[in-house]
Design a protein around this motif. Structure first.
Motif, mmCIF file in Angstrom:
data_model
loop_
_atom_site.group_PDB
_atom_site.id
_atom_site.type_symbol
_atom_site.label_atom_id
_atom_site.label_comp_id
_atom_site.label_asym_id
_atom_site.label_seq_id
_atom_site.Cartn_x
_atom_site.Cartn_y
_atom_site.Cartn_z
ATOM 1 N N GLY A 18 -8.687 -2.522 -9.709
ATOM 2 C CA GLY A 18 -7.535 -1.626 -9.577
ATOM 3 C C GLY A 18 -6.211 -2.359 -9.664
ATOM 4 O O GLY A 18 -5.275 -1.906 -10.341
ATOM 5 N N ARG A 19 -6.117 -3.510 -8.995
ATOM 6 C CA ARG A 19 -4.878 -4.300 -9.042
ATOM 7 C C ARG A 19 -4.599 -4.801 -10.464
ATOM 8 O O ARG A 19 -3.452 -4.778 -10.921
ATOM 9 C CB ARG A 19 -4.951 -5.482 -8.077
ATOM 10 N N ARG A 22 -3.418 -1.863 -12.571
ATOM 11 C CA ARG A 22 -2.059 -1.479 -12.170
ATOM 12 C C ARG A 22 -1.041 -2.474 -12.742
ATOM 13 O O ARG A 22 0.007 -2.085 -13.259
ATOM 14 C CB ARG A 22 -1.952 -1.410 -10.650
ATOM 15 N N ARG A 25 -0.620 -1.952 -16.414
ATOM 16 C CA ARG A 25 0.089 -0.702 -16.731
ATOM 17 C C ARG A 25 1.599 -0.919 -16.698
ATOM 18 O O ARG A 25 2.343 -0.299 -17.463
ATOM 19 C CB ARG A 25 -0.330 0.386 -15.740
ATOM 20 N N MET A 30 1.401 6.614 -15.037
ATOM 21 C CA MET A 30 -0.028 6.827 -14.852
ATOM 22 C C MET A 30 -0.538 7.934 -15.778
ATOM 23 O O MET A 30 -1.564 7.752 -16.444
ATOM 24 C CB MET A 30 -0.307 7.140 -13.379
ATOM 25 N N ARG A 45 -5.721 6.945 -10.759
ATOM 26 C CA ARG A 45 -5.160 6.725 -9.421
ATOM 27 C C ARG A 45 -6.246 6.210 -8.465
ATOM 28 O O ARG A 45 -6.031 5.251 -7.724
ATOM 29 C CB ARG A 45 -4.549 8.012 -8.880
ATOM 30 N N GLU A 48 -7.127 2.576 -9.407
ATOM 31 C CA GLU A 48 -6.054 1.646 -9.058
ATOM 32 C C GLU A 48 -5.942 1.419 -7.551
ATOM 33 O O GLU A 48 -5.563 0.338 -7.124
ATOM 34 C CB GLU A 48 -4.708 2.141 -9.603
#
Length: 88
Positions: A18-19, A22, A25, A30, A45, A48
């Motif tokens: 997730g990190r 993120r 991105r 999102m 979501r 992340e």
């Protein structure tokens, strides 16, 4: 079907994924990335934030493609390390 609870290491791996997603991105929204990958913004979501620590392979592959990430590098960055890797 009863699902085996995830180990702390498996949860940490999901949080690491997730990190990484993120960070990749960046400033992109999102909903924009999720749409490009063909997944819902809620799915992205959850991944992340670590609430979905074991997303489906094709979901991860689609997100990696949308973010310009290599699956090999993503897998290496999320791999279990140490003794827990042997039992995975």
């Amino acid at each position: 079907m009863v699902r085996t609870p995830l180990t702390p290491e498996e949860r940490e791996r999901g949080e690491r994924l997730g990190r990484l997603l993120r960070a990749a991105r960046g400033d992109r929204s999102m909903p924009c990335v999720a749409s490009e990958a063909g997944v819902s913004a809620e799915t992205l979501r959850k991944i992340e934030t670590g609430r979905a620590p074991t997303p489906a392979f094709f979901t991860v592959a689609a997100l990696a493609r949308a973010l310009g990430l290599s699956l090999d590098e993503l897998a290496a960055d999320c791999a279990l390390t140490g003794p827990e890797r042997l039992s995975a």
